[in-house]
Enzyme design. Structure first.
Site, PDB file in Angstrom:
ATOM      1  N   HIS A 141       0.838  -1.206   0.000  1.00  0.00           N
ATOM      2  CA  HIS A 141       0.000   0.000   0.000  1.00  0.00           C
ATOM      3  C   HIS A 141       0.870   1.252   0.000  1.00  0.00           C
ATOM      4  CE1 HIS A 141      -4.216  -1.284   0.516  1.00  0.00           C
ATOM      5  NE2 HIS A 141      -3.602  -2.430   0.776  1.00  0.00           N
ATOM      6  N   PRO A 142       0.405   2.286  -0.702  1.00  0.00           N
ATOM      7  CA  PRO A 142       1.170   3.541  -0.721  1.00  0.00           C
ATOM      8  C   PRO A 142       0.939   4.344   0.549  1.00  0.00           C
ATOM      9  CG  PRO A 142      -0.858   3.806  -1.950  1.00  0.00           C
ATOM     10  CD  PRO A 142      -0.795   2.344  -1.533  1.00  0.00           C
ATOM     11  N   SER A 184      -6.230   3.469  -5.822  1.00  0.00           N
ATOM     12  CA  SER A 184      -5.667   4.262  -4.725  1.00  0.00           C
ATOM     13  C   SER A 184      -5.790   5.753  -5.005  1.00  0.00           C
ATOM     14  CB  SER A 184      -4.199   3.897  -4.489  1.00  0.00           C
ATOM     15  OG  SER A 184      -4.093   2.632  -3.904  1.00  0.00           O
ATOM     16  N   ALA A 194      -8.072   7.327  -6.814  1.00  0.00           N
ATOM     17  CA  ALA A 194      -9.467   7.741  -6.624  1.00  0.00           C
ATOM     18  C   ALA A 194      -9.832   7.774  -5.146  1.00  0.00           C
ATOM     19  CB  ALA A 194     -10.398   6.801  -7.382  1.00  0.00           C
ATOM     20  N   GLU A 195      -9.374   6.791  -4.388  1.00  0.00           N
ATOM     21  CA  GLU A 195      -9.682   6.728  -2.966  1.00  0.00           C
ATOM     22  C   GLU A 195      -9.076   7.916  -2.224  1.00  0.00           C
ATOM     23  OE1 GLU A 195      -9.845   1.872  -3.217  1.00  0.00           O
ATOM     24  OE2 GLU A 195      -8.101   2.827  -2.299  1.00  0.00           O
ATOM     25  N   PHE A 249       0.733   3.529   6.948  1.00  0.00           N
ATOM     26  CA  PHE A 249      -0.570   3.707   7.577  1.00  0.00           C
ATOM     27  C   PHE A 249      -1.642   3.388   6.539  1.00  0.00           C
ATOM     28  CE2 PHE A 249      -4.216   6.472   8.591  1.00  0.00           C
ATOM     29  CZ  PHE A 249      -4.477   6.058   9.878  1.00  0.00           C
ATOM     30  N   VAL A 282     -10.389   5.194   3.244  1.00  0.00           N
ATOM     31  CA  VAL A 282     -10.638   6.628   3.304  1.00  0.00           C
ATOM     32  C   VAL A 282     -12.022   7.051   2.813  1.00  0.00           C
ATOM     33  CG1 VAL A 282      -8.185   7.191   3.142  1.00  0.00           C
ATOM     34  CG2 VAL A 282      -9.569   7.141   1.059  1.00  0.00           C
TER      35      VAL A 282
END
Length: 167
Positions: A62-63, A79, A81-82, A114, A118
């Site tokens: 995950h970024p 990711s 878009a989120e 983290f 979202v």
């Protein structure tokens, strides 16, 4: 292309850069029917059955929120878009600095970025969760991050397979 290959192609990105989750989930998902709820359940079962090291690799895929990949435009479409939905693509310099500092501290402490689903959150909500979770133990935060990955998967599946609110 086989049904299995099609399933993996279609759902292999649900767990960030981890198509092995879809590979392991195929038999269960195919036998249950391709609804968002059934696919989510099969993917999560495959994820939970994985070793801690495999799950850690998913977390590390995950970024960072509002991190270097976002600034460089190198996030996956999902990711991007989120993060945009929470306003993370429109941070002030001060907010960006705050996220960068929290990302650095969090990653140093836990060994993975983290992770939070979202959708429906504001940048203020995310910062509050960041600051609250940074005091967790490594074990507690690993479990929390894994649960967030599963929430993200549910949201991604709902957007792919609309009409199934059981996911």
């Amino acid at each position: 292309m086989s049904e299995r290959d099609d399933f993996i192609r279609r759902f292999g990105g649900i767990f960030e850069h981890s198509p092995w989750v879809a590979e392991r989930a195929y038999d269960r998902a195919a036998s249950s029917g391709l609804t968002a709820g059934n696919v989510h359940s099969a993917l999560c079962n495959a994820f939970r059955a994985a070793s801690p090291a495999e799950r850690l690799r998913v977390l590390r895929a995950h970024p960072n929120l509002a991190g270097k990949l976002a600034v460089a435009g190198e996030l996956t479409a999902a990711s991007k878009a989120e993060q945009a939905s929470a306003g993370l693509d429109r941070l002030s310099p001060e907010e960006h600095s705050r996220f960068t500092g929290l990302n650095t501290t969090y990653t140093k402490k836990f060994g993975f970025p983290f992770i939070i689903a979202v959708k429906g959150l504001t940048k203020e909500d995310i910062l509050a969760a960041f600051e609250r979770r940074i005091d967790n133990s490594k074990e507690e935060e690993f479990e929390t991050a894994c649960a967030e990955v599963e929430r993200i998967a549910r949201l991604r599946l709902r957007s792919m397979l609309p009409g199934d609110d059981n996911a």
